[in-house]
Write a protein that holds these residues in place. Structure first.
Motif, PDB file in Angstrom:
ATOM      1  N   ASP A 171       0.853  -1.178   0.000  1.00 25.93           N
ATOM      2  CA  ASP A 171       0.000   0.000   0.000  1.00 25.93           C
ATOM      3  C   ASP A 171       0.896   1.238   0.000  1.00 25.93           C
ATOM      4  OD1 ASP A 171      -1.805   2.064   0.506  1.00 25.93           O
ATOM      5  OD2 ASP A 171      -3.074   0.822   1.799  1.00 25.93           O
ATOM      6  N   ALA A 210      -0.651   4.363   1.803  1.00 30.02           N
ATOM      7  CA  ALA A 210      -0.598   4.280   3.267  1.00 30.02           C
ATOM      8  C   ALA A 210       0.823   4.513   3.766  1.00 30.02           C
ATOM      9  CB  ALA A 210      -1.099   2.914   3.732  1.00 30.02           C
ATOM     10  N   PRO A 262      -2.253  -1.951   6.560  1.00 28.98           N
ATOM     11  CA  PRO A 262      -1.501  -0.871   5.903  1.00 28.98           C
ATOM     12  C   PRO A 262      -0.151  -0.579   6.552  1.00 28.98           C
ATOM     13  CG  PRO A 262      -3.800  -0.259   6.231  1.00 28.98           C
ATOM     14  CD  PRO A 262      -3.568  -1.507   7.012  1.00 28.98           C
ATOM     15  N   CYS A 293       2.770  -8.419   1.982  1.00 29.03           N
ATOM     16  CA  CYS A 293       2.785  -6.993   1.641  1.00 29.03           C
ATOM     17  C   CYS A 293       4.139  -6.553   1.088  1.00 29.03           C
ATOM     18  CB  CYS A 293       2.435  -6.163   2.873  1.00 29.03           C
ATOM     19  SG  CYS A 293       0.768  -6.438   3.496  1.00 29.03           S
TER      20      CYS A 293
END
Length: 362
Positions: free
Chosen positions: A173, A176, A257, A285
């Motif tokens: 992200d 974020a 995030p 992530c």
């Protein structure tokens, strides 16, 4: 779905009200099985985190609670569910519910599957149950399987099914990362080491705090990010107070995030974890991992490929590991890039199919 599992009805019992790793496992696998077409029913605490997560999904939620293994209200709720649903299998995750599930599922003529999550000394009655009762026993890691064998559970009784992860819930992200780092006063050049989870000594939080301080003294760009809380929160907050490079955020929901805000996720446990779910989430992530060579943590990432494996409790080694990643952009980019592929091996849809294959072989 395996052909002989079509139309199967499951009753999964988990009335713990909390929101830890065992609860997350139950939520994820129940959802994945329901999405695969299984009729999944969950008997859960009416005010618990599991209920809140499952209501509105394809899982059909029923309410009950076991304060202990002999709770009459819990027994009545379980028996009502068994009589009404007549499931093809009953599944349990929490040890306080093992014996009620064993007795009532047998009385109802339903096969029983128990998951084991915690590396705790088994009571003699629980050891007998897991070793002798007609059931399927599933550990969440190879480490935990070996620990169960060491306590006298026959090897043929213990299967391993990895922790499931909905990959769609975890992705890099960039927005974020930019927003949160700006709010924290961090520059793009700062190197952020994050911790997420329970703040207690067994998780190695004080070792990590010392290591970040020592690394920051060498490289002022190194920063700490602390997500979570727990038993030793007052002591940890006092330990970190006055250090502007240690950013204390407490519990965050959602936490996803924040993995993108970090440049590395640290799990420095000095007591065994049966698995390192936060490591898996961070890799999904694209965030590298610093993990302790302790318990099941090494199973939760690929040492040398998606992160660095470090000796538990060795503050100097953790300092050096942080400094190494901070100073080697190519290394951390390579580790981060390999993370999603490793995490894909734990996809909830894939784990659900493995679970159904286990049912089919029963």
């Amino acid at each position: 779905m395996p052909a002989n599992c079509r139309g199967i009805r499951l009753l999964w019992v988990g009335t713990n009200p909390g929101g830890g790793g065992t609860e997350t496992h139950m939520i994820t696998l129940c959802r994945a099985l329901a999405e695969a077409g299984v009729e999944v029913h969950a008997l859960v605490h009416p005010e618990g985190k599991i209920a809140a997560a499952l209501v509105g999904t394809g899982v059909q939620v029923h309410y009950g609670r076991f304060r202990n293994s002999a709770d009459p209200d819990g027994l009545r709720a379980l028996w009502r569910a068994l009589r009404a649903l007549r499931p093809q299998a009953v599944v349990g995750s929490f040890s306080k519910e093992y014996w009620p599930l064993a007795l009532l599922s047998r009385a109802a003529g339903c096969p029983l599957i128990l998951f084991r999550h915690m590396d705790l000394r088994l009571r003699p009655s629980t050891r007998w149950l897991l070793a002798r009762w007609p059931l399927r026993l599933i550990a969440i890691s190879e480490y935990l399987r070996e620990r169960l064998l060491a306590q006298g559970i026959p090897a043929a009784r213990v299967e391993v099914l990895p922790n499931p992860l909905f990959l769609s819930d975890f992705a890099r992200d960039v927005e974020a990362r930019t927003t949160a780092r700006q709010r924290l006063g961090l520059s793009p050049e700062d190197f952020v080491v994050g911790f997420g989870g329970a703040w207690h000594r067994g998780k190695g939080v004080f070792v990590l705090a010392d290591a970040i301080d020592a690394a920051h003294a060498v490289n002022p760009r190194i920063q700490g990010l602390w997500l979570g809380g727990g038993a030793h929160e007052p002591d940890l907050r006092a330990r970190l107070a006055g250090r502007e490079w240690q950013h204390v955020q407490g519990w965050q929901n959602p936490v996803t995030p924040w993995y993108s805000v970090m440049d590395a996720l640290a799990l420095p446990s000095i007591e065994p974890d049966t698995f390192g779910r936060v490591c898996l989430e961070a890799q999904a992530c694209g965030t590298p991992v610093l993990g302790a060579a302790m318990g099941g943590i090494p199973e939760s990432f690929a040492p040398g490929q998606t992160g660095l494996l470090l000796p538990p409790g060795d503050g100097d080694a953790w300092r050096d590991g942080v400094l190494r990643l901070a100073s080697d952009a190519a290394l951390r980019e390579g580790l981060g890039a390999a993370g999603p592929s490793f995490a894909a091996g734990f996809a909830a849809e894939q784990i659900a199919q493995h679970f159904l294959a286990t049912l089919a072989s029963a």
